[in-house]
Structures are given as C-alpha cells and as structure tokens.
Write an enzyme that holds these catalytic residues in place. Structure first.
Site, PDB file in Angstrom:
ATOM      1  N   HIS A   1      15.290 -53.200  -0.280  1.00 32.35           N
ATOM      2  CA  HIS A   1      16.568 -52.416  -0.536  1.00 32.35           C
ATOM      3  C   HIS A   1      16.847 -52.715  -1.864  1.00 32.35           C
ATOM      4  O   HIS A   1      16.541 -53.920  -2.414  1.00 32.35           O
ATOM      5  CB  HIS A   1      17.725 -52.888   0.148  1.00 32.35           C
ATOM      6  CG  HIS A   1      17.387 -52.971   1.884  1.00 32.35           C
ATOM      7  ND1 HIS A   1      16.839 -53.569   2.661  1.00 32.35           N
ATOM      8  CD2 HIS A   1      18.045 -51.618   2.857  1.00 32.35           C
ATOM      9  CE1 HIS A   1      16.995 -53.199   3.887  1.00 32.35           C
ATOM     10  NE2 HIS A   1      17.342 -51.961   3.913  1.00 32.35           N
TER      11      HIS A   1
ATOM     12  N   ASP B   1      18.299 -56.044  -2.014  1.00 30.27           N
ATOM     13  CA  ASP B   1      17.582 -57.477  -1.784  1.00 30.27           C
ATOM     14  C   ASP B   1      17.204 -57.871  -3.133  1.00 30.27           C
ATOM     15  O   ASP B   1      16.871 -58.983  -3.276  1.00 30.27           O
ATOM     16  CB  ASP B   1      16.459 -57.111  -0.855  1.00 30.27           C
ATOM     17  CG  ASP B   1      16.743 -56.373   0.281  1.00 30.27           C
ATOM     18  OD1 ASP B   1      17.944 -56.508   0.808  1.00 30.27           O
ATOM     19  OD2 ASP B   1      16.049 -55.644   0.827  1.00 30.27           O
TER      20      ASP B   1
ATOM     21  N   GLU C   1      14.433 -43.441   9.315  1.00 27.92           N
ATOM     22  CA  GLU C   1      14.025 -44.332  10.198  1.00 27.92           C
ATOM     23  C   GLU C   1      15.309 -44.019  11.534  1.00 27.92           C
ATOM     24  O   GLU C   1      16.512 -44.552  11.156  1.00 27.92           O
ATOM     25  CB  GLU C   1      14.207 -45.635   9.618  1.00 27.92           C
ATOM     26  CG  GLU C   1      13.811 -46.930  10.708  1.00 27.92           C
ATOM     27  CD  GLU C   1      14.125 -48.133  10.015  1.00 27.92           C
ATOM     28  OE1 GLU C   1      13.553 -48.187   8.832  1.00 27.92           O
ATOM     29  OE2 GLU C   1      14.546 -49.128  10.359  1.00 27.92           O
TER      30      GLU C   1
ATOM     31  N   HIS D   1      14.204 -50.310  17.599  1.00 25.73           N
ATOM     32  CA  HIS D   1      15.085 -49.075  17.447  1.00 25.73           C
ATOM     33  C   HIS D   1      14.663 -48.169  18.786  1.00 25.73           C
ATOM     34  O   HIS D   1      15.377 -47.734  19.463  1.00 25.73           O
ATOM     35  CB  HIS D   1      14.998 -48.466  16.339  1.00 25.73           C
ATOM     36  CG  HIS D   1      15.641 -49.123  15.248  1.00 25.73           C
ATOM     37  ND1 HIS D   1      15.376 -48.550  14.033  1.00 25.73           N
ATOM     38  CD2 HIS D   1      15.966 -50.460  15.054  1.00 25.73           C
ATOM     39  CE1 HIS D   1      16.197 -49.568  12.916  1.00 25.73           C
ATOM     40  NE2 HIS D   1      16.205 -50.450  13.709  1.00 25.73           N
TER      41      HIS D   1
ATOM     42  N   ASP E   1       7.935 -49.762  11.271  1.00 25.50           N
ATOM     43  CA  ASP E   1       8.538 -51.084  11.181  1.00 25.50           C
ATOM     44  C   ASP E   1       8.419 -51.852  12.306  1.00 25.50           C
ATOM     45  O   ASP E   1       8.551 -51.441  13.427  1.00 25.50           O
ATOM     46  CB  ASP E   1      10.335 -51.018  10.914  1.00 25.50           C
ATOM     47  CG  ASP E   1      10.551 -50.800   9.543  1.00 25.50           C
ATOM     48  OD1 ASP E   1       9.605 -50.627   8.605  1.00 25.50           O
ATOM     49  OD2 ASP E   1      11.693 -51.058   9.204  1.00 25.50           O
TER      50      ASP E   1
ATOM     51  N   ASP F   1       9.790 -55.519  10.077  1.00 24.66           N
ATOM     52  CA  ASP F   1      11.132 -55.816   9.801  1.00 24.66           C
ATOM     53  C   ASP F   1      11.567 -56.660  10.867  1.00 24.66           C
ATOM     54  O   ASP F   1      12.204 -56.340  11.907  1.00 24.66           O
ATOM     55  CB  ASP F   1      11.674 -54.269  10.232  1.00 24.66           C
ATOM     56  CG  ASP F   1      13.171 -54.073   9.646  1.00 24.66           C
ATOM     57  OD1 ASP F   1      13.853 -55.236   9.374  1.00 24.66           O
ATOM     58  OD2 ASP F   1      13.619 -53.094   9.669  1.00 24.66           O
TER      59      ASP F   1
END
Ligand code: XUL
Ligand code: CO
Length: 445
Positions: free
Chosen positions: A109, A112, A240, A279, A304, A347
């Site tokens: 990101h 980050d 995502e 997710h 991910d 992730d």
C-alpha cells in the site's frame, strides 16, 4: 531467473543465508522441503506456478498489535522517530528478507512504503522518494512488483468510506492517494493494481443511499482506470472481495457479487478479481469455489494467500498451512490455466506470540512448501487417477442425444417436458462425494 541477495545499511536477518532447497527429508526449518523454484511440474516451473509475493504491510509494518494490546514483535527496522528514516530501514529489511527467501514479487500500500505527510503534496513527495529507492532495490535484486494499492481505509477521514463516502471532499482525498499509488505502480513496473474496498460498505441502511454509493464507486473506478491507462499502466486492475470487516455490509461481498458489479458498470474488460482465502471463508465459501467462479467468468486475476481460523468469524490472516485445502486450490488452478499476470501474495501474519525474527522466514517457507507439495499431489491426481474421467461421466447424459441438443439450445420447454413424460422417473445416480474425498486422501503423501 534468480534473485540476488540485497542487504542495506544494516543486515537485519544476520546469520540467515538465501534459503536453499533441501528436499522432503531435510529437518532444517530454514530450507525448502518441496518448493524448488526450478522444478517443472505440468509444463511450468514452480516459480511460474506460484509467482509468490510478500505483503509489505504484514511482514514489515505490523509488529503483532491486536485490539487488546500493543505489538509484541521487536522489528528492529521500525525503531526511530523520523518516519522517513524508518521507511528507508523498512525498505532495506524488505529487500533483504524477500531476496533471502528467493521470492520474485512483493506488494504494497502507498502508506506501507512511505509515511503520510502534512499535506497531499508532502505525502506524494514522500512516496516518490521511496519509489526511487525501491526502484534501485528492484534492479539490484531482480525482485518485481506484483501489485500496488492505496490504503484508503486507515486514516480517520475514511471512517465513512473512501469512494463511497457521502462527503465528496473525502472522495477527493481517496482520488489523490489512488492517483499517486498508480503513478508509483507504473514507475515500479507493477503487473497489477489492486482495490480492496476497506470501508466501502455500510453499517445501517437507515443512513445510507446504497445506489448512489455504488454509482460513485463505479465512477471512481472508471476514472482511476482512465488515469492508469493514460500514464501507461498496461497491467490488470483487480478488485479484492471481502464480505465483512471493517463494515457490516461490504459492497464487494464475494467473487460473484464483484462479477455482477463489474458487468453492471461495464468495467469487466479492465478489472479482474484478487481472491483471498480468509475472505472467501468469511463469505461462507471455499477458496477453491471463489477461484473457480472467477475463472469461469474469465475474470480470475490473482490470489492473496492465507487462511482463517475455521472456528471464528474474523480475518485472522494466518499463513496457509492446511494441505487438504491447498490441494483443492491447486486442483482448480491446474484445471483453469493458473496464474497469468497474477501471483500468490502472502496476505498473512505470524501469530502475535511468534516473536523471533526467524519465525517470519519459517512461516513463509512453511506455506510455500504446503503449496508446492499440494501442486505435486494435484498434478498426480489429475494424471494418475480416474478423477477427471469420473467427474466427466457424471455429465455423460449431456454428451449425446437429447441432452446434447438441450446444451445446443435446440429443445424448448415443451419438448423437455414431453421427454420427462416419455422417460418416466429417472434412475437414482449417486454423487459419490465420499469417493472423491477418499481419492484426495489417497494422494496426500
Ligand atoms: C484486508 C486485505 C488487504 C488487501 C489490500 O483484509 O486483505 O490487506 O489485501 O488492501
Ligand atoms: Co488481502
């Protein structure tokens, strides 16, 4: 192509060399047992099957804090009061770690990589400074950027969403961040650009105009796509999905929801889907189901990689360690053509009580090995068993005669009903679920 170990001002993982492949009999925790980048399976090297990537946010930014307490993991590169200096230390640690692990990609990101400044302009400058440094690191190591993204969910201004915020002023800040993150991604040769709609959702419909918010999200994505293409981004835009957390009703609930959204707003030729295991679990699906759904729609983009705790309902982002699940994933990937410009981004985070620096290596190595072992198993199932034939046989009644005519659209509803009358009650045919489950078990070795 191999990765060159790249150490910065200070060696953070001193004593850990580039991780070798030692094979299944090795008991060295800092060696691969199954992941052998060069090994060719089903016509492709393991490196190309997986296209592993390291997630900057978990591995270099997060020291194990949770809602009940602060971080526990002493990450030496986060020490210091000057945020730009810390950002440079983090970059050194990141490229040292990724190159020692021998992984070809990373993901970040904007926040980050570089800290937010006091103004939009200062934030952009901070990011540009780190992008220049990252570019040099990429060149020295051979590591590439799988995808970039913008964190438009952590800052308090995004508490009511970013592109779906009811306040247009907030939306403009998200635009500024996405614009700069797209520029960073292009500058670093990123293969994809991701949108995870962190706070794009709502808690109560009582205060929400859902139609308007979704229209805004689509408009925002169109403008981001247009800008990306204008500055030369040739890669894939990825959405995502996640069903909940942080908002109660996330707009990108699951893969099927995102496919519907992309088609409704005409975005399906530029956008694909980045699917995350935890997710999927939260949406009540398996990872394999989500991948198959995206692939069948021609919209599978990237993964991910992680896993959730099956006994609770939040995003624990554990390192994938379940071999059975991994085999199911690899079976789908081998049959659907696998990753193209996508990859497998970790992730995932080490547990809060895993406080040694080498735990970060052990976690990634373990997950890479589980997936590599699963690849070998899935390849064997596809080639050395009657699995595919058995599944194909379930549909044999559509291969010829009236079944075939139905598939070709040549029978209307009356003709179908007449066939039912003529043929009478169908003979019972077992689905053989346990046979399939046992088959997997037979190859788990
Ligand atoms: C959050 C999540 C994000 C995205 C990138 O659950 O998965 O880290 O992957 O924003
Ligand atoms: Co994710």
């Amino acid at each position: 192509m191999s990765i060159t170990v790249t150490i910065g001002e200070k060696e953070y993982f001193a004593g850990i060399p580039q991780i070798p492949f030692e094979g299944p009999d090795s008991d060295n925790p800092l060696a691969f047992k199954y992941y052998n980048a060069e090994r060719v399976v089903a016509g492709k090297s393991m490196r190309d099957h997986f296209r592993f990537a390291i997630a900057y946010w978990h591995t270099f930014c997060n020291s194990g804090d949770d809602p009940f307490g602060p971080g526990t993991q002493p990450l030496p590169w986060l020490a210091g009061d000057d945020p730009m200096r810390v950002a440079r230390q983090k970059l050194d640690a990141a490229f040292e770690f990724i190159s020692k692990l021998g992984v070809p990609f990373y993901c970040f990101h904007d926040r980050d990589l570089a800290p937010e400044g006091d103004s939009v302009h200062e934030s952009e400058k901070n990011l540009q400074t780190l992008v220049e440094l990252a570019k040099a690191k990429q060149q020295a190591s051979g590591i590439k950027l799988l995808w970039g993204t913008a964190n438009v969910f952590s800052h308090p201004r995004y508490m009511n969403g970013a592109a779906t915020n009811p306040d247009f002023h907030v939306l403009t800040h998200a635009a500024a961040q996405v614009k700069a993150a797209l520029e960073a991604t292009v500058a670093l040769g990123g293969k994809n650009y991701v949108f995870w709609g962190g706070r794009e959702g709502y808690f109560t419909l009582l205060n929400t105009d859902m139609k308007r918010e979704l229209d805004h999200l689509a408009m925002f994505l169109q403008k981001a796509r247009d800008y990306g293409r204008k500055i030369g981004f040739k890669g894939t835009f990825l959405i995502e999905p996640k069903p909940m957390e942080p908002t109660k009703h996330q707009y990108d609930y699951d893969t099927a929801t995102v496919i519907g959204f992309l088609r409704r707003y005409g975005l399906d030729s530029d956008f694909k889907i980045n699917i995350e295991n935890n997710h999927a679990t939260l949406a009540g699906h398996t990872f394999a189901h989500e991948i198959q759904t995206a692939a069948d729609a021609g919209l599978f983009g990237s993964l991910d990689i992680n896993q959730g705790d099956p006994y609770n309902g939040w995003d624990t982002d554990e390192f994938l360690h379940n071999l059975y699940d991994a085999v199911e994933i690899m079976l789908v990937l081998l049959q659907t053509g696998g990753l193209e410009s996508g990859g497998m981004n970790f992730d995932a985070k080490t547990r809060r009580s895993s406080t040694d620096l080498d735990d970060i290596f052990i976690a990634h190595i373990g997950s890479m090995d589980v997936l590599a072992r699963a690849l070998l198993i899935a390849d064997e199932i596809l080639h050395n068993s009657n699995y595919l034939e058995k599944r194909r046989q379930r549909y044999a009644s559509f291969d010829s005669g009236e079944g075939r005519e139905f598939e070709q659209g040549r029978l209307d509803l009356t003709e179908l009903a007449d066939l039912a009358g003529k043929w009478g009650e169908p003979k019972q045919i077992s689905g053989k679920q346990e046979w399939y489950e046992s088959l997997l078990n037979r190859f788990l070795r």
